[in-house]
Design a protein around this motif. Structure first.
Motif, mmCIF file in Angstrom:
data_model
loop_
_atom_site.group_PDB
_atom_site.id
_atom_site.type_symbol
_atom_site.label_atom_id
_atom_site.label_comp_id
_atom_site.label_asym_id
_atom_site.label_seq_id
_atom_site.Cartn_x
_atom_site.Cartn_y
_atom_site.Cartn_z
ATOM 1 N N GLY A 3 0.870 -1.049 -0.069
ATOM 2 C CA GLY A 3 0.136 0.185 0.039
ATOM 3 C C GLY A 3 0.947 1.162 0.072
ATOM 4 O O GLY A 3 0.443 2.216 -0.292
ATOM 5 N N MET A 4 2.175 1.096 0.411
ATOM 6 C CA MET A 4 2.929 2.307 0.358
ATOM 7 C C MET A 4 3.959 2.237 -0.553
ATOM 8 O O MET A 4 5.048 1.852 -0.877
ATOM 9 C CB MET A 4 3.856 2.387 1.603
ATOM 10 C CG MET A 4 3.025 2.445 2.835
ATOM 11 S SD MET A 4 2.650 4.421 2.923
ATOM 12 C CE MET A 4 4.319 5.133 2.967
ATOM 13 N N SER A 5 3.457 2.965 -1.974
ATOM 14 C CA SER A 5 4.109 2.932 -3.037
ATOM 15 C C SER A 5 5.244 4.244 -2.927
ATOM 16 O O SER A 5 6.306 4.289 -3.837
ATOM 17 C CB SER A 5 3.265 3.164 -4.282
ATOM 18 O OG SER A 5 2.528 4.275 -4.289
ATOM 19 N N ALA A 6 4.991 5.259 -2.012
ATOM 20 C CA ALA A 6 6.046 6.566 -2.221
ATOM 21 C C ALA A 6 7.110 5.934 -1.637
ATOM 22 O O ALA A 6 7.142 5.333 -0.465
ATOM 23 C CB ALA A 6 5.171 7.491 -1.270
ATOM 24 N N SER A 7 8.246 6.581 -2.103
ATOM 25 C CA SER A 7 9.190 6.420 -1.704
ATOM 26 C C SER A 7 9.512 7.492 -0.228
ATOM 27 O O SER A 7 8.805 8.268 -0.137
ATOM 28 C CB SER A 7 10.425 6.758 -2.653
ATOM 29 O OG SER A 7 10.472 8.282 -2.814
ATOM 30 N N GLN A 8 10.556 7.094 0.520
ATOM 31 C CA GLN A 8 10.637 7.780 1.633
ATOM 32 C C GLN A 8 12.291 8.138 1.756
ATOM 33 O O GLN A 8 13.124 7.068 1.593
ATOM 34 C CB GLN A 8 10.140 7.057 2.993
ATOM 35 C CG GLN A 8 10.575 7.744 4.236
ATOM 36 C CD GLN A 8 9.876 6.890 5.356
ATOM 37 O OE1 GLN A 8 8.703 6.435 5.395
ATOM 38 N NE2 GLN A 8 10.565 6.710 6.601
ATOM 39 N N THR A 9 12.709 9.040 2.134
ATOM 40 C CA THR A 9 13.968 9.480 2.365
ATOM 41 C C THR A 9 14.207 10.155 3.649
ATOM 42 O O THR A 9 13.324 10.873 4.221
ATOM 43 C CB THR A 9 14.604 10.293 1.400
ATOM 44 O OG1 THR A 9 13.747 11.706 1.125
ATOM 45 C CG2 THR A 9 14.698 9.535 -0.249
ATOM 46 N N ASN A 10 15.145 9.988 4.387
ATOM 47 C CA ASN A 10 15.371 10.402 5.744
ATOM 48 C C ASN A 10 16.800 11.145 5.826
ATOM 49 O O ASN A 10 17.709 10.802 5.132
ATOM 50 C CB ASN A 10 15.402 9.251 6.775
ATOM 51 C CG ASN A 10 15.705 9.832 8.076
ATOM 52 O OD1 ASN A 10 16.687 9.766 8.843
ATOM 53 N ND2 ASN A 10 14.537 10.523 8.678
ATOM 54 N N TYR A 11 16.659 12.434 6.075
ATOM 55 C CA TYR A 11 17.817 13.194 6.395
ATOM 56 C C TYR A 11 18.295 13.834 7.667
ATOM 57 O O TYR A 11 17.187 13.845 8.351
ATOM 58 C CB TYR A 11 17.722 14.468 5.366
ATOM 59 C CG TYR A 11 17.859 13.978 4.012
ATOM 60 C CD1 TYR A 11 18.911 14.086 3.040
ATOM 61 C CD2 TYR A 11 16.472 14.125 3.199
ATOM 62 C CE1 TYR A 11 18.890 13.765 1.878
ATOM 63 C CE2 TYR A 11 16.433 13.924 2.084
ATOM 64 C CZ TYR A 11 17.605 13.661 1.159
ATOM 65 O OH TYR A 11 17.345 13.489 -0.042
ATOM 66 N N GLN A 12 19.387 13.681 8.390
ATOM 67 C CA GLN A 12 19.766 14.022 9.472
ATOM 68 C C GLN A 12 21.150 14.910 9.662
ATOM 69 O O GLN A 12 22.064 14.721 8.756
ATOM 70 C CB GLN A 12 20.054 12.827 10.570
ATOM 71 C CG GLN A 12 18.761 11.945 10.827
ATOM 72 C CD GLN A 12 18.897 10.758 11.877
ATOM 73 O OE1 GLN A 12 20.114 10.706 12.231
ATOM 74 N NE2 GLN A 12 17.773 10.417 12.193
ATOM 75 N N GLY A 13 21.167 15.957 10.348
ATOM 76 C CA GLY A 13 22.260 16.694 10.759
ATOM 77 C C GLY A 13 22.057 17.392 11.760
ATOM 78 O O GLY A 13 21.053 17.263 12.547
ATOM 79 N N THR A 14 23.061 18.289 12.384
ATOM 80 C CA THR A 14 22.985 19.107 13.376
ATOM 81 C C THR A 14 23.548 20.379 12.983
ATOM 82 O O THR A 14 24.583 20.526 12.619
ATOM 83 C CB THR A 14 23.937 18.627 14.435
ATOM 84 O OG1 THR A 14 23.841 17.219 15.024
ATOM 85 C CG2 THR A 14 23.959 19.488 15.628
ATOM 86 N N LEU A 15 22.563 21.441 13.210
ATOM 87 C CA LEU A 15 22.816 22.920 12.964
ATOM 88 C C LEU A 15 23.439 23.477 14.039
ATOM 89 O O LEU A 15 23.064 23.264 15.145
ATOM 90 C CB LEU A 15 21.540 23.561 12.690
ATOM 91 C CG LEU A 15 20.629 22.775 11.541
ATOM 92 C CD1 LEU A 15 19.442 23.629 11.035
ATOM 93 C CD2 LEU A 15 21.288 22.627 10.100
ATOM 94 N N PRO A 16 24.229 24.540 13.757
ATOM 95 C CA PRO A 16 24.787 25.462 14.977
ATOM 96 C C PRO A 16 23.595 26.136 15.694
ATOM 97 O O PRO A 16 22.555 26.514 15.066
ATOM 98 C CB PRO A 16 25.464 26.626 14.182
ATOM 99 C CG PRO A 16 25.741 26.237 12.632
ATOM 100 C CD PRO A 16 24.519 25.181 12.536
ATOM 101 N N CYS A 17 23.749 26.262 17.014
ATOM 102 C CA CYS A 17 23.024 27.009 17.754
ATOM 103 C C CYS A 17 23.640 28.053 18.661
ATOM 104 O O CYS A 17 24.700 28.014 19.062
ATOM 105 C CB CYS A 17 22.085 26.033 18.420
ATOM 106 S SG CYS A 17 20.988 26.561 20.036
ATOM 107 N N ARG A 18 23.137 29.426 18.622
ATOM 108 C CA ARG A 18 23.666 30.377 19.392
ATOM 109 C C ARG A 18 23.802 30.157 20.900
ATOM 110 O O ARG A 18 25.139 30.450 21.275
ATOM 111 C CB ARG A 18 23.080 31.722 19.046
ATOM 112 C CG ARG A 18 23.092 32.449 18.054
ATOM 113 C CD ARG A 18 22.802 33.768 17.929
ATOM 114 N NE ARG A 18 22.820 34.330 16.740
ATOM 115 C CZ ARG A 18 21.847 34.447 15.803
ATOM 116 N NH1 ARG A 18 20.726 33.749 16.225
ATOM 117 N NH2 ARG A 18 21.792 34.969 14.572
#
Length: 121
Positions: A3-18
């Motif tokens: 039932g899930m034909s849609a592809s899924q992509t996952n991205y991760q990262g850490t952004l700078p924080c003041r």
């Protein structure tokens, strides 16, 4: 799952924080660039590391669009992630198949662009 034909992509990262040790960003995108708009959905989770005010995690869901070109590269691919309801719109430059980079709403890259990247898992 058939039932899930849609592809899924996952991205991760850490952004700078003041005023914290970093913002862990976790983005999951459903659907293909060519899919119908309602099939292109995303979730975005932002977690603040060791922030003095310990803000709660931010969780957004919404739809994403494919934009063409940045301020300097007319051939670039940019993903525009628009959360439902409240929440800022995120713009990510697709550097390659594995890497997204956060850019500003004018589709310009930030000076510390190499610190604003998410890697595909």
């Amino acid at each position: 799952d058939a039932g899930m034909s849609a592809s899924q992509t996952n991205y991760q990262g850490t952004l700078p924080c003041r005023n914290c040790d970093g913002i862990d960003l976790d983005v999951t995108m459903q659907g293909e660039e060519m899919a119908a708009p309602e099939e292109r959905t995303f979730t975005l989770n932002a977690t603040y590391r060791n922030h003095p005010q310990t803000p709660p995690d931010e969780n957004y869901a919404g739809n994403w669009e494919v934009l063409s070109g940045t301020a300097t590269d007319p051939d670039a691919t940019v993903y525009e992630l628009t959360p439902d309801g409240e929440g800022q719109i995120y713009y990510f430059l697709k550097l390659d198949e594995q890497t997204l980079e956060l850019i500003d709403p004018q589709r310009r890259r930030f000076q510390n662009s190499d610190m604003l990247r998410l890697r595909r898992l």
